[in-house]
Design an enzyme around this catalytic site. Structure first.
Site, mmCIF file in Angstrom:
data_model
loop_
_atom_site.group_PDB
_atom_site.id
_atom_site.type_symbol
_atom_site.label_atom_id
_atom_site.label_comp_id
_atom_site.label_asym_id
_atom_site.label_seq_id
_atom_site.Cartn_x
_atom_site.Cartn_y
_atom_site.Cartn_z
ATOM 1 C CG HIS A 252 7.996 8.698 -18.879
ATOM 2 N ND1 HIS A 252 7.994 10.045 -18.089
ATOM 3 C CD2 HIS A 252 8.327 9.020 -20.114
ATOM 4 C CE1 HIS A 252 8.546 10.938 -18.962
ATOM 5 N NE2 HIS A 252 8.774 10.303 -20.038
ATOM 6 C CG HIS B 215 12.708 13.483 -29.052
ATOM 7 N ND1 HIS B 215 13.573 12.522 -28.486
ATOM 8 C CD2 HIS B 215 11.699 13.626 -28.057
ATOM 9 C CE1 HIS B 215 13.660 12.478 -27.240
ATOM 10 N NE2 HIS B 215 12.370 13.103 -26.817
ATOM 11 C CD GLU C 276 10.428 10.183 -24.379
ATOM 12 O OE1 GLU C 276 10.937 11.173 -24.090
ATOM 13 O OE2 GLU C 276 10.062 9.499 -23.073
ATOM 14 C CG ASP D 199 6.694 11.228 -26.600
ATOM 15 O OD1 ASP D 199 7.672 10.618 -26.809
ATOM 16 O OD2 ASP D 199 6.560 12.222 -26.268
ATOM 17 C CG HIS E 23 13.971 15.310 -22.703
ATOM 18 N ND1 HIS E 23 13.579 14.192 -21.684
ATOM 19 C CD2 HIS E 23 13.043 15.172 -23.795
ATOM 20 C CE1 HIS E 23 12.565 13.683 -22.316
ATOM 21 N NE2 HIS E 23 12.332 13.990 -23.594
ATOM 22 C CG ASP F 216 10.037 16.283 -26.013
ATOM 23 O OD1 ASP F 216 8.814 15.836 -26.560
ATOM 24 O OD2 ASP F 216 10.559 15.171 -25.538
ATOM 25 C CE1 TYR G 10 6.496 18.027 -22.047
ATOM 26 C CE2 TYR G 10 8.308 19.287 -22.479
ATOM 27 C CZ TYR G 10 7.867 18.305 -22.812
ATOM 28 O OH TYR G 10 8.239 17.650 -23.590
ATOM 29 C CG HIS H 150 4.437 16.974 -25.909
ATOM 30 N ND1 HIS H 150 3.688 15.879 -26.328
ATOM 31 C CD2 HIS H 150 5.838 16.678 -25.874
ATOM 32 C CE1 HIS H 150 4.665 14.774 -26.141
ATOM 33 N NE2 HIS H 150 5.903 14.884 -25.870
#
Ligand code: FEO
Length: 404
Positions: A28, A82, A84, A86, A148, A167, A195, A228
């Site tokens: 993104h 989380h 999100e 991904d 985040h 994350d 990151y 990640h």
């Protein structure tokens, strides 16, 4: 046969069952030149618990890794740290295939998963600080709101002294190796900084608070498992320390010169300014925007004390690449910067004035009036540019001395 993908054992009860995305180069708008991983984990104790899932196209890779340890239908619980996509993109299909007894998320996670996937499926909310004896292990949940996303939380496994940090403490780095101690340290520090700079900078105060809170809880973290990049099984304090340092955003003697140029004039000014910065004792990093990505600019700014931005005037405005980077940096809310603007113009010369207002509105302390040159800088103009670099270096010395 389970399939081609194997789980990797991490600790007494935990396996890595994620996916490696070797090909992703744009996350993104964030450039991911080393790819990424979507880490999911499996706790295998009296029952089987899946921690997070992976991006939707990697669902089969996840389930294949699970199958190398146990039948995926043995997964009794799923914890979504989380929402999100991904990490949650394959959640609906995983739920449909393994039919877990319960799925857990933070209260905001319950809302976010509902808004993403509109599933006819109850998700159980776990509260901040709540502990559950689940499937033979003791799990504790800490909400990490806005680290985040509003839904973010982390999960601690007491038996293995292991933290699933979603994350948190992650990086976009695809690798065949799963552990940080197996990977080149330069790549790790570079990708961690990138990151942090591109995702966490606006939430730095919350990062500091989280590190303090975890410290005050007195929990020992032997293994740190982010969603990640590599897993920290040796010295997780190293990455936590780096995040703590970046969260401070303490000014340094490094200056970042960012610009674009139409016919080379603003570029000449940038080079003369960088000479002045170095002459004044600062380190200078010069980033022409026709060849530098916005997310690398953010990374360079992470440990800088000064931001100098140059633009030519085009159609009464800031050059588009410069406007793009400024919009991006504004959102990241870097703090404790001094700076200045510069640029060449033909007739109306609005670009550098608009840029100066923009930098001031980003709370950058402006060191000098905009350095503007009509068309092409001559020797005298370039001397003035060098002087601007010297002035910013002097200001940096003051600021850094004041902060030490
Ligand atoms: Fe890796 Fe915020 O998702």
């Amino acid at each position: 046969m389970s399939g081609p993908f194997e789980a990797v054992k991490i600790s007494d009860h935990v396996y890595w069952v994620g996916a490696i995305d070797w090909g992703i180069r744009d996350f993104h708008g964030y450039s991911t030149f080393r790819g990424s991983t979507y880490n999911a984990y499996l706790i295998v104790a009296d029952d089987v618990i899946l921690i997070d899932t992976v991006k939707a196209p990697f669902k089969d890779e996840l389930l294949s890794r699970v199958a190398s340890v146990t039948d995926p239908r043995n997964i009794k619980y799923i914890i979504s740290n989380h929402s999100e996509m991904d990490h949650s993109g394959s959640l609906p299909r995983v739920i449909a295939e393994v039919e877990p007894e319960k799925v857990f998320a933070s209260p905001n996670g319950v809302k976010a998963l509902a808004a993403h996937f509109h599933m006819d499926r109850e998700i159980t909310a776990v509260k901040d600080g709540e502990s559950l004896a689940l499937g033979g292990v003791n799990l504790s949940f800490l909400e990490t709101r806005m680290l985040h996303w509003p839904d973010s939380m982390v999960t601690y496994v007491a038996e293995d002294r292991l933290l699933f940090s979603q994350d948190g403490f992650g990086m976009h780095l695809a690798s065949a190796e799963r552990f940080a101690d197996e990977i080149d340290e330069c790549a790790i520090v570079e990708e961690s900084a990138k990151y942090y700079a591109n995702i966490l900078t606006p939430y730095s105060a919350l990062v500091t608070k989280l590190i303090e809170r975890v410290g005050s809880l007195g929990i020992r973290i032997d293994v740190l498992c982010p969603d990640h990049g590599p897993i920290w099984r040796k010295d997780p304090g190293k990455i936590i320390g780096l995040w703590g340092k970046w969260a401070e955003q303490a000014p340094t003697m490094k200056a970042l010169v960012v610009y674009d140029t139409m016919w080379g004039s603003t570029g000449k000014m940038a080079r003369a300014i960088s000479e002045g910065l170095v002459g004044g004792g600062a380190a200078a990093s010069v980033m022409p925007l026709h060849s530098c990505h916005r997310s690398d600019v953010a990374t360079e700014l992470l440990e800088a004390g000064a931001l100098l931005v140059g633009t030519p005037t085009i159609n009464n405005n800031i050059f588009p690449t410069v406007a793009d980077v400024l919009a991006y940096l504004r959102g990241l809310k870097f703090r404790n910067l001094v700076g200045a603007v510069f640029g060449s113009y033909g007739w109306s010369g609005e670009g550098h004035k608009l840029l100066n207002d923009e930098l001031a509105s980003m709370k950058v302390e402006i060191v000098a009036d905009p350095m503007a040159v009509n068309y092409v800088p001559d020797g005298e103009a370039l001397d003035r540019c060098r002087g601007l670099g010297l002035a910013v270096a002097e200001k940096l010395k003051e600021v850094v001395k004041g902060g030490s």
